[in-house]
Write a protein that holds these residues in place. Structure first.
Motif, short mmCIF file in Angstrom:
data_model
loop_
_atom_site.label_atom_id
_atom_site.label_comp_id
_atom_site.label_asym_id
_atom_site.label_seq_id
_atom_site.Cartn_x
_atom_site.Cartn_y
_atom_site.Cartn_z
N MET A 252 0.97 -1.36 -0.04
CA MET A 252 0.07 0.12 0.03
C MET A 252 0.94 1.12 0.10
O MET A 252 1.42 1.43 0.90
N SER A 253 0.61 2.03 -1.10
CA SER A 253 1.47 3.32 -0.97
C SER A 253 1.07 4.35 -0.46
O SER A 253 0.05 4.16 0.20
N ASP A 254 1.91 5.39 -0.37
CA ASP A 254 1.32 6.67 0.46
C ASP A 254 0.01 7.09 -0.16
O ASP A 254 -1.01 7.37 0.73
N ILE A 255 -0.22 7.21 -1.53
CA ILE A 255 -1.35 7.49 -2.28
C ILE A 255 -2.49 6.49 -1.60
O ILE A 255 -3.65 7.14 -1.47
N HIS A 256 -2.11 5.26 -1.50
CA HIS A 256 -3.12 4.38 -1.22
C HIS A 256 -3.55 4.69 0.34
O HIS A 256 -4.82 4.58 0.71
N ASP A 257 -2.54 5.08 1.31
CA ASP A 257 -2.85 5.51 2.50
C ASP A 257 -3.93 6.50 2.66
O ASP A 257 -4.84 6.60 3.24
N ILE A 258 -3.53 7.54 1.83
CA ILE A 258 -4.44 8.77 1.55
C ILE A 258 -5.94 8.52 1.15
O ILE A 258 -6.88 9.08 1.86
N GLY B 71 -16.76 8.34 6.81
CA GLY B 71 -17.56 7.69 7.69
C GLY B 71 -17.30 6.06 7.59
O GLY B 71 -18.09 5.33 8.38
N ASP B 72 -16.40 5.60 6.82
CA ASP B 72 -16.35 4.25 6.85
C ASP B 72 -15.14 3.86 7.76
O ASP B 72 -13.90 3.58 7.44
N VAL B 73 -15.43 4.12 8.88
CA VAL B 73 -14.47 3.85 10.27
C VAL B 73 -13.57 2.42 9.87
O VAL B 73 -12.27 2.48 10.57
N HIS B 74 -14.30 1.45 9.50
CA HIS B 74 -13.63 -0.05 9.51
C HIS B 74 -12.44 -0.03 8.54
O HIS B 74 -11.62 -0.87 8.44
N ALA B 75 -12.53 1.15 7.59
CA ALA B 75 -11.41 1.03 6.37
C ALA B 75 -9.88 1.48 7.36
O ALA B 75 -9.01 1.08 6.89
N PHE B 76 -10.11 1.94 8.76
CA PHE B 76 -8.84 2.17 9.10
C PHE B 76 -8.22 1.01 9.61
O PHE B 76 -7.02 0.92 9.84
N ALA B 77 -8.82 -0.06 9.51
CA ALA B 77 -8.22 -1.45 9.93
C ALA B 77 -7.02 -1.55 8.76
O ALA B 77 -6.08 -2.34 9.33
N GLU B 78 -7.29 -1.12 7.44
CA GLU B 78 -6.19 -1.31 6.57
C GLU B 78 -4.83 -0.61 7.21
O GLU B 78 -3.68 -1.07 7.09
N ILE B 79 -5.22 0.81 7.52
CA ILE B 79 -3.92 1.49 8.13
C ILE B 79 -3.27 0.57 9.43
O ILE B 79 -1.92 0.48 9.48
N ILE B 80 -4.18 0.05 10.18
CA ILE B 80 -3.62 -0.58 11.42
C ILE B 80 -2.57 -1.74 10.89
O ILE B 80 -1.72 -2.19 11.44
N GLU B 81 -3.45 -2.70 10.12
CA GLU B 81 -2.62 -3.92 9.66
C GLU B 81 -1.33 -3.30 8.75
O GLU B 81 -0.50 -4.18 9.07
N LYS B 82 -1.19 -2.22 8.27
CA LYS B 82 -0.11 -2.07 7.58
C LYS B 82 1.13 -1.70 8.46
O LYS B 82 2.20 -2.06 8.14
N TYR B 83 0.74 -0.86 9.51
CA TYR B 83 1.61 -0.19 10.35
C TYR B 83 1.75 -0.80 11.70
O TYR B 83 2.77 -0.57 12.49
N GLU C 214 0.95 17.53 4.58
CA GLU C 214 2.28 18.19 4.17
C GLU C 214 3.14 17.41 4.05
O GLU C 214 4.17 17.47 3.57
N SER C 215 3.08 16.06 4.97
CA SER C 215 4.16 15.11 4.69
C SER C 215 3.43 13.74 4.36
O SER C 215 2.02 13.64 4.27
N LYS C 216 4.20 12.47 4.32
CA LYS C 216 3.63 11.29 3.91
C LYS C 216 2.87 11.06 5.12
O LYS C 216 3.19 11.61 6.34
N PHE C 217 1.79 10.30 5.05
CA PHE C 217 1.14 9.76 6.14
C PHE C 217 1.96 8.98 7.20
O PHE C 217 1.84 9.07 8.49
N SER C 218 2.97 8.08 6.62
CA SER C 218 3.67 7.34 7.69
C SER C 218 4.59 8.38 8.58
O SER C 218 4.47 8.05 9.59
#
Lengths: 189, 221
Positions: A1-7, A16-28, A67-71
């Motif tokens: 998942m790239s930074d664009i995908h993170d965004i 409102g799709d709060v469960h999409a945050f699971a993708e961020i958690i899984e990645k990091y 202004e920076s990468k999400f990571s």
């Protein structure tokens, strides 16, 4: 998942799709865990703090100004949370018992199933490296995680830690030197 | 430089491709070509960096349920704040006068409060306490009910799993919760933060707890 995908994922969460945050958690999740675990040296505490860092990130998503990468932004939250937790722990003279009596946390090697014979050798070496890393002063320990374990470039580390580039370099190379000396004593290097 | 060895720090910078000028780079490479000790030291840098990179295989060992629980906890906390701010819950919370009186009695009764004595003290006072929750915790989702009670007492939920919840709250709210919890056991993890004493959890780590608050674990299974 790239930074664009993170965004894109963050945009879904903010809509409102709060469960999409699971993708961020899984990645990091494991990256944050590694930093926290090396900083505090106790598995249970590291898992608690990792969870708190993701909750804080979730709660602050609207403040991410892109202004920076999400990571980079996430790692900044991670570092600041770690600092605050450490201050609080020091205030109450908290001592990690694992640090004193040895850590019973077994390595969870992500590629263990692929080559189990090789892992037996690696596991012992990695355990010694991990223990010696734990014994380094905090500033060196922290920066070696970001640079040599997570592979971040100098300038990103500078932004995450909020210190100058020259200071970043000094800490990295001096930290490596200290660790090398300790691993040489253990005849590992 | 040819008479002396290259310092480790400089070799480490060279390894990362971080040198001041191309002249410096050439100088280092010339020395390395004729100095076996420095070549060996450079190999140590490479091995060290390689071993540290190996630690990137260290994982938390948890699965997808971690993300689900974290999101659930974040939403619970957000919901709690909205309620406090009046967005979702505009009315005043109803607390029977008898419950207020009982809590006051309980708090006075535990003016000298320690982790060792909490259980006994609260056992004596719990019987006299009547709360708005009653024994309703045994009904519905126990996780949601515990979280609600912690939040209503201005406490903080720290960790949630299928089998337990770890949270902090005031001693008086904990007594109310013990009364309402019915068959769910509570284990006290610490309560002496206001005196600067470290709380030792049922696990192996020592943790600081918020001043005046009690850290506890509710066993759900």
């Amino acid at each position: 998942m790239s930074d664009i995908h993170d965004i894109e994922t963050i945009d879904r969460v903010l809509k409102g799709d709060v469960h999409a945050f699971a993708e961020i958690i899984e990645k990091y999740r494991d990256r944050v865990f590694r930093y926290v675990y090396v900083k505090f040296g106790n598995y249970d505490e590291a898992m608690d703090i990792t969870q708190e860092i993701f909750i804080m990130t979730f709660e602050s998503l609207e403040k991410f100004r892109r202004e920076s990468k999400f990571s980079t932004w996430l790692y900044s939250i991670m570092v600041n949370y770690g600092k605050n937790h450490q201050k609080k722990a020091n205030r109450y003279r908290s001592v990690s018992i694992d640090r004193v009596h040895g850590d019973d946390f077994e390595f969870q090697l992500t590629d263990e199933r692929e080559n189990p014979e090789r892992q037996v050798v690696d596991r012992d070496s990695l355990r010694i490296v991990k223990e010696e890393l734990f014994n380094l002063p905090d500033d060196y320990r922290e920066i070696l995680v970001l640079r040599d374990i997570e592979g971040l470039p100098y300038n990103e580390i500078s932004r995450i830690l909020g210190i100058g580039l020259s200071n970043v370099k000094v800490r990295i190379h001096r930290g490596r030197e200290l660790l090398k000396e300790r691993l040489q004593e253990k005849k590992l290097i | 430089m040819s008479g002396n060895h290259i310092p480790f720090v400089r070799l480490s910078r060279y390894h990362d491709g971080d040198f001041f000028t191309l002249t410096e780079k050439s100088e280092i490479e010339r020395h390395l070509a004729e100095c076996p000790e420095c070549r060996q030291e450079l190999q140590r840098v490479e091995k060290l960096v390689g071993m540290l990179a190996g630690l990137s295989r260290l994982g938390s060992g948890v699965g997808a349920e971690f993300a689900e629980k974290t999101i659930r906890l974040a939403e619970e906390r957000r919901g709690g704040r909205r309620r406090k701010g009046g967005t979702l819950f505009r009315g005043k919370q109803y607390v029977p006068a008898a419950a207020v009186a009982a809590i006051v009695v309980a708090v006075v009764g535990i003016s000298i409060f320690s982790a060792d004595t909490l259980h006994n003290i609260s056992s004596r006072n719990v019987a006299a306490i009547s709360t708005s929750e009653g024994n309703s915790l045994s009904r519905g989702d126990p996780v949601a009910r515990v979280m609600e009670m912690v939040r209503n007492g201005n406490g903080t939920v720290l960790q949630v799993s299928d089998s337990y919840i770890i949270a902090e709250t005031s001693p008086e709210n904990l007594i109310r919760m013990q009364s309402a919890l019915g068959g769910y056991p509570i284990r006290i993890l610490g309560n002496a933060a206001d005196r600067g004493v470290v709380a030792v959890s049922a696990g192996s780590s020592a943790r600081a707890v918020a001043p005046g608050a009690v850290r506890f674990k509710v066993l759900l299974k």
